[in-house]
Design a protein around this motif. Structure first.
Motif, PDB file in Angstrom:
ATOM      1  N   ALA A   1       0.805  -1.218   0.039  1.00 22.81           N
ATOM      2  CA  ALA A   1       0.051  -0.084  -0.138  1.00 22.81           C
ATOM      3  C   ALA A   1       0.968   1.294   0.070  1.00 22.81           C
ATOM      4  O   ALA A   1       0.608   2.141  -0.712  1.00 22.81           O
ATOM      5  CB  ALA A   1      -0.901  -0.017   1.247  1.00 22.81           C
ATOM      6  N   GLU A   2       2.032   1.206   0.679  1.00 18.24           N
ATOM      7  CA  GLU A   2       2.927   2.538   0.842  1.00 18.24           C
ATOM      8  C   GLU A   2       3.698   2.732  -0.601  1.00 18.24           C
ATOM      9  O   GLU A   2       3.517   3.896  -1.138  1.00 18.24           O
ATOM     10  CB  GLU A   2       3.908   2.296   1.890  1.00 18.24           C
ATOM     11  CG  GLU A   2       3.458   2.106   3.248  1.00 18.24           C
ATOM     12  CD  GLU A   2       2.936   0.627   3.532  1.00 18.24           C
ATOM     13  OE1 GLU A   2       3.194  -0.190   2.714  1.00 18.24           O
ATOM     14  OE2 GLU A   2       2.113   0.586   4.724  1.00 18.24           O
TER      15      GLU A   2
ATOM     16  N   VAL B   1       2.395   1.971  -3.512  1.00 18.90           N
ATOM     17  CA  VAL B   1       1.182   2.480  -4.398  1.00 18.90           C
ATOM     18  C   VAL B   1       0.957   4.042  -4.094  1.00 18.90           C
ATOM     19  O   VAL B   1       0.949   4.701  -5.039  1.00 18.90           O
ATOM     20  CB  VAL B   1       0.186   1.537  -4.256  1.00 18.90           C
ATOM     21  CG1 VAL B   1      -0.925   2.107  -5.376  1.00 18.90           C
ATOM     22  CG2 VAL B   1       0.452   0.144  -4.893  1.00 18.90           C
ATOM     23  N   ARG B   2       0.702   4.174  -2.868  1.00 23.54           N
ATOM     24  CA  ARG B   2       0.344   5.557  -2.400  1.00 23.54           C
ATOM     25  C   ARG B   2       1.637   6.844  -2.742  1.00 23.54           C
ATOM     26  O   ARG B   2       1.234   7.854  -3.030  1.00 23.54           O
ATOM     27  CB  ARG B   2       0.182   5.648  -0.728  1.00 23.54           C
ATOM     28  CG  ARG B   2      -1.278   4.867  -0.568  1.00 23.54           C
ATOM     29  CD  ARG B   2      -1.422   5.349   0.995  1.00 23.54           C
ATOM     30  NE  ARG B   2      -2.496   4.587   1.470  1.00 23.54           N
ATOM     31  CZ  ARG B   2      -2.194   3.612   2.212  1.00 23.54           C
ATOM     32  NH1 ARG B   2      -0.908   3.244   2.615  1.00 23.54           N
ATOM     33  NH2 ARG B   2      -3.360   2.759   2.551  1.00 23.54           N
ATOM     34  N   ASP B   3       2.637   6.203  -2.888  1.00 21.16           N
ATOM     35  CA  ASP B   3       3.946   7.031  -3.235  1.00 21.16           C
ATOM     36  C   ASP B   3       3.886   7.255  -4.726  1.00 21.16           C
ATOM     37  O   ASP B   3       4.676   8.355  -5.089  1.00 21.16           O
ATOM     38  CB  ASP B   3       5.271   6.405  -2.768  1.00 21.16           C
ATOM     39  CG  ASP B   3       5.485   6.659  -1.178  1.00 21.16           C
ATOM     40  OD1 ASP B   3       4.624   7.120  -0.512  1.00 21.16           O
ATOM     41  OD2 ASP B   3       6.280   5.561  -0.537  1.00 21.16           O
TER      42      ASP B   3
ATOM     43  N   ASN C   1       2.607   8.448  -8.549  1.00 21.89           N
ATOM     44  CA  ASN C   1       1.572   9.233  -9.055  1.00 21.89           C
ATOM     45  C   ASN C   1       0.722   8.158 -10.185  1.00 21.89           C
ATOM     46  O   ASN C   1       0.904   8.459 -11.325  1.00 21.89           O
ATOM     47  CB  ASN C   1       2.114  10.479  -9.618  1.00 21.89           C
ATOM     48  CG  ASN C   1       0.812  11.242 -10.565  1.00 21.89           C
ATOM     49  OD1 ASN C   1      -0.114  11.627 -10.056  1.00 21.89           O
ATOM     50  ND2 ASN C   1       1.443  12.331 -11.388  1.00 21.89           N
TER      51      ASN C   1
ATOM     52  N   PRO D   1      -6.393   7.976 -10.128  1.00 23.35           N
ATOM     53  CA  PRO D   1      -6.324   8.020  -8.605  1.00 23.35           C
ATOM     54  C   PRO D   1      -7.256   6.937  -7.959  1.00 23.35           C
ATOM     55  O   PRO D   1      -6.901   6.345  -6.903  1.00 23.35           O
ATOM     56  CB  PRO D   1      -6.841   9.698  -8.150  1.00 23.35           C
ATOM     57  CG  PRO D   1      -6.603  10.332  -9.383  1.00 23.35           C
ATOM     58  CD  PRO D   1      -6.897   9.441 -10.598  1.00 23.35           C
TER      59      PRO D   1
ATOM     60  N   ALA E   1      -5.317   3.909  -7.740  1.00 18.74           N
ATOM     61  CA  ALA E   1      -4.612   3.940  -6.833  1.00 18.74           C
ATOM     62  C   ALA E   1      -5.210   3.626  -5.493  1.00 18.74           C
ATOM     63  O   ALA E   1      -4.557   2.914  -4.561  1.00 18.74           O
ATOM     64  CB  ALA E   1      -3.724   5.187  -6.730  1.00 18.74           C
ATOM     65  N   GLN E   2      -6.179   4.274  -4.979  1.00 19.93           N
ATOM     66  CA  GLN E   2      -6.871   3.978  -3.882  1.00 19.93           C
ATOM     67  C   GLN E   2      -7.173   2.540  -3.740  1.00 19.93           C
ATOM     68  O   GLN E   2      -7.257   2.096  -2.471  1.00 19.93           O
ATOM     69  CB  GLN E   2      -7.949   5.166  -3.691  1.00 19.93           C
ATOM     70  CG  GLN E   2      -7.507   6.740  -3.545  1.00 19.93           C
ATOM     71  CD  GLN E   2      -8.746   7.615  -4.119  1.00 19.93           C
ATOM     72  OE1 GLN E   2      -9.798   7.096  -4.283  1.00 19.93           O
ATOM     73  NE2 GLN E   2      -8.255   9.002  -3.810  1.00 19.93           N
TER      74      GLN E   2
ATOM     75  N   ALA F   1      -4.267   0.090  -2.857  1.00 20.93           N
ATOM     76  CA  ALA F   1      -3.625   0.532  -1.653  1.00 20.93           C
ATOM     77  C   ALA F   1      -4.810  -0.062  -0.638  1.00 20.93           C
ATOM     78  O   ALA F   1      -3.987  -0.485   0.541  1.00 20.93           O
ATOM     79  CB  ALA F   1      -3.613   2.058  -1.367  1.00 20.93           C
ATOM     80  N   ALA F   2      -6.229   0.023  -0.697  1.00 22.80           N
ATOM     81  CA  ALA F   2      -6.927  -0.436   0.238  1.00 22.80           C
ATOM     82  C   ALA F   2      -7.066  -1.965   0.341  1.00 22.80           C
ATOM     83  O   ALA F   2      -7.665  -2.234   1.224  1.00 22.80           O
ATOM     84  CB  ALA F   2      -8.324   0.255   0.051  1.00 22.80           C
TER      85      ALA F   2
ATOM     86  N   THR G   1      -4.373  -4.472  -0.795  1.00 23.12           N
ATOM     87  CA  THR G   1      -3.275  -5.262  -1.417  1.00 23.12           C
ATOM     88  C   THR G   1      -3.461  -6.880  -1.107  1.00 23.12           C
ATOM     89  O   THR G   1      -3.245  -7.569  -1.826  1.00 23.12           O
ATOM     90  CB  THR G   1      -2.049  -4.728  -0.982  1.00 23.12           C
ATOM     91  OG1 THR G   1      -1.992  -4.518   0.377  1.00 23.12           O
ATOM     92  CG2 THR G   1      -1.655  -3.356  -1.517  1.00 23.12           C
TER      93      THR G   1
END
Length: 155
Positions: A120-121, A123-125, A127, A131, A134-135, A138-139, A141
């Protein structure tokens, strides 16, 4: 009911413990990342068939398995676009076998295969576009990794 005027097939593509993405670079824009995939074409037998074609075009790749896990709806002029998001495991990749037209059109910018840890980390890092994707990644994985590694059984 609103008409679907565009469909895309995209992969949350895992290879080992890494997420395989495409890093896009365009003049005048910060780099961004996209999942492997693209538009469903009229001669694709299904949305999943389009995904397999796109993975081959963009990576020279083959999928071990793919499961539909998410939909993203885009408001477009004249209707909606639907992005079909699959969780998939990469079986093989040969970048020399890529056939996508994007690689022969320098005006479309750079397409670089990128690997990032599937966390998750990480993916959040990035761009990562869109979006919403990405959310979702991350939620989810753990669930995504489980889906691509566990055969589905009825019952």
């Amino acid at each position: 009911m609103t008409d679907i005027i565009k469909r895309n097939a995209r992969a949350i593509l895992l290879d080992g413990n890494e997420l395989v993405l495409i890093k896009r670079t365009k003049p005048g824009r910060d780099p961004y990342w996209v999942s492997v995939g693209g538009g469903v074409e009229a001669d694709d037998a299904s949305v999943e068939a389009a995904l397999h074609r796109e993975v081959f075009e963009e990576l020279g790749g083959k999928l071990e398995r793919a499961e539909l896990v998410h939909l993203i709806t885009d408001e477009l002029e004249g209707g909606i676009g639907v992005q079909h998001i699959f969780a998939a495991r990469l079986e093989s990749m040969d970048l020399a076998a890529r056939t996508g037209s994007e690689f022969t059109k320098p005006e479309r910018g750079g397409y670089e295969v990128a690997r990032v840890p599937f966390t998750a980390e990480a993916v959040r890092d990035l761009n990562l576009m869109p979006p919403e994707l990405a959310q979702f990644i991350a939620a989810n994985t753990d669930a995504i990794a489980s889906v691509v590694d566990t055969p589905f059984r009825e019952g």
